[in-house]
Design a protein around this motif. Structure first.
Motif, PDB file in Angstrom:
ATOM      1  N   THR A   1       0.834  -1.154   0.032  1.00 25.01           N
ATOM      2  CA  THR A   1       0.167   0.039   0.081  1.00 25.01           C
ATOM      3  C   THR A   1       0.838   1.197   0.075  1.00 25.01           C
ATOM      4  O   THR A   1       2.069   1.103   0.342  1.00 25.01           O
ATOM      5  N   GLY A   2       0.391   2.559  -0.418  1.00 20.92           N
ATOM      6  CA  GLY A   2       0.806   3.644  -0.306  1.00 20.92           C
ATOM      7  C   GLY A   2       0.071   4.687  -0.494  1.00 20.92           C
ATOM      8  O   GLY A   2      -1.312   4.565  -0.492  1.00 20.92           O
ATOM      9  N   ARG A   3       0.500   6.200  -0.563  1.00 23.48           N
ATOM     10  CA  ARG A   3      -0.266   7.295  -0.742  1.00 23.48           C
ATOM     11  C   ARG A   3       0.231   8.062  -1.930  1.00 23.48           C
ATOM     12  O   ARG A   3       1.365   8.167  -1.931  1.00 23.48           O
ATOM     13  N   LEU A   4      -0.889   8.297  -2.973  1.00 18.29           N
ATOM     14  CA  LEU A   4      -0.359   9.014  -3.989  1.00 18.29           C
ATOM     15  C   LEU A   4       0.409  10.269  -3.629  1.00 18.29           C
ATOM     16  O   LEU A   4      -0.152  11.104  -2.773  1.00 18.29           O
ATOM     17  N   ALA A   5       1.395  10.776  -4.235  1.00 19.42           N
ATOM     18  CA  ALA A   5       2.141  12.094  -3.954  1.00 19.42           C
ATOM     19  C   ALA A   5       1.180  13.148  -4.598  1.00 19.42           C
ATOM     20  O   ALA A   5       0.474  12.742  -5.374  1.00 19.42           O
ATOM     21  N   PRO A   6       1.133  14.236  -3.885  1.00 17.65           N
ATOM     22  CA  PRO A   6       0.246  15.273  -4.289  1.00 17.65           C
ATOM     23  C   PRO A   6       0.417  15.647  -5.603  1.00 17.65           C
ATOM     24  O   PRO A   6      -0.918  15.959  -6.340  1.00 17.65           O
TER      25      PRO A   6
END
Length: 433
Positions: free
Chosen positions: A316-321
């Motif tokens: 899992t991760g979180r998209l960079a802005p």
């Protein structure tokens, strides 16, 4: 087009009547609006999808995964363009490298809430003009009469057993020489068929239900997918991929079946293969995710499907802005679980040793919504039909200590339900049961 959880997941999504289509063949993409003339352009196909998706809308509420956007497939061979590889002399695949429709409405089945919704983003004026007609259509849906599907001969592979094993030996030489740690290799089966492909898909989902199934009816041909593997999901900026690497066949005797599942879960070889791909995907996600956001919440989970047990992990991760779902797709495509590691060299070996282009096999099917959400599968356990022929492929990841005979048998374990489907229709059609 139908994205079908086949009783294994929460949502089914059905779309039709695209207001624009994008079809990529070679270096060119043909853009066809509902009204007006088509045009053909060159350029990054995923950048074209982004352009025609337009401004991103606000996130959808829970219970509505998709209310319009891009939906279709990205074939494995699209990677040659995305990586700007030189043109190569190879036979053409059965279908275009990309077939995407822009849809402004969808029928969404929510199995958790036991509701079906007709939803739209109203990006296309035609939607408002025809909304009452679509509501009426789905209030009392017609039940189509099932027509006959028939297989016109025994499915055949493009590789003999001897040729398959000889290529595995060449892969293992590459591994010993340090070219790669792992290479995925597959054989392709094909058969002549006739009749209603929807009838064949209904039978496929009955005998091989899978959470990332799909039925796509395109002008070039039909796609019948029973994929168990999620490639990439994006929801409100959160990213997940669930790579499969490691397989054992199911067994009809319950005790032996549990033993095979336990053996898979504890296998040092399968765990090592799985970790290689998890590391590859961590790196791929890192191209588009915020620094420090990547996690591995699940490692070596055994999941059981109709004909096989699989070893599955989650990254899992979180998209960079500054990144979006299409950046993520481009940075990860094709999925590492079906190439090998390092990815680029593994893909070169695949191209050298597999007799023909993969086409849609090991590409991806799914959607990118107007809200920026995405959900896609890895197109394995997937049949492609065009011009009276149906084709599918099956294989596995090869490492230095792979047993060639066992790897050859594994390809048949994965192909078992698809072969059974085609072989059943040699003598049995949908009217006769």
């Amino acid at each position: 087009m139908l994205l079908d959880s086949a009783g294994c997941g929460r949502f089914d999504i059905l779309v039709a009547d695209p207001f624009l289509t994008l079809t990529t063949e070679g270096r060119s993409t043909t853009i066809t609006p509902r009204e007006g003339a088509s045009k053909t352009v060159e350029g990054n196909p995923l950048a074209l999808v982004r352009r025609y998706l337009g401004p991103q809308m606000r996130p959808l509420p829970d219970g509505i995964p998709f209310a319009g956007g891009a939906l279709g497939y990205f074939a494995y061979d699209l990677a040659c363009y995305l990586e700007d590889s030189p043109d190569r002399e190879r036979p053409a695949a059965a279908l275009p490298e990309m077939a995407i429709g822009l849809y402004d409405w969808a029928l969404v089945v929510d199995h958790r809430q036991q509701k079906t919704r007709l939803v739209s983003s109203c990006r296309d004026p035609h939607t408002r003009a025809t909304w009452a007609e679509w509501v009426k259509t789905f209030e009392v849906p017609a039940i189509p009469r099932m027509r006959r599907f028939q297989t016109l001969g025994t499915p055949e592979s493009n590789l003999t057993r001897e040729a398959y094993l000889e290529r595995l030996a060449r892969i293992q030489r590459y591994l010993v020489e340090g070219d790669c740690y792992q290479v995925n290799f597959a054989q392709t089966f094909s058969a002549s068929v006739s009749g209603d492909l929807w009838a064949a898909y209904r039978q496929l989902r009955h005998i091989n239900s899978a959470p990332f199934a799909a039925y796509l009816n395109t002008p070039s041909g039909q796609v019948l997918s029973a994929s168990p593997e999620r490639f990439l999901q994006v929801r409100a900026g959160s990213v997940e991929t669930r790579p499969i690497k490691g397989t054992r066949p199911r067994h009809e005797e319950a005790g032996r079946d549990r033993q095979l599942a336990a053996e898979l879960g504890e296998s040092p070889k399968d765990r090592a293969e799985n970790v290689m791909i998890v590391d590859l995907l961590r790196n791929d996600l890192g191209k588009s995710c915020a620094t420090g956001s990547i996690r591995v919440p699940e490692l070596f989970k055994v999941e059981s499907f109709a004909s096989v047990h699989h070893l599955v992990s989650s990254v899992t991760g979180r998209l960079a802005p500054e990144k979006d779902a299409l950046d993520l797709l481009e940075g990860c495509f094709p999925g590492g679980s079906i190439t090998g590691a390092p990815k680029r060299r593994a893909m070169e070996i695949i191209e050298e040793l597999e007799p023909e282009p993969r086409g849609l096999y090991c590409g991806s099917i799914g959607y990118i919504g107007f809200d920026g959400a995405m959900d896609t599968n890895i197109a394995i356990r997937t049949l492609v039909h065009s011009d009276g022929e149906i084709r599918f492929a099956a294989g596995g990841g090869i490492v230095m200590d792979s047993d060639p005979e066992a790897e050859y048998q594994e390809s048949f374990d994965k192909a078992a339900r698809l072969l059974a489907l085609l072989e059943a229709f040699i003598t049995i059609d949908t009217n006769g049961g």
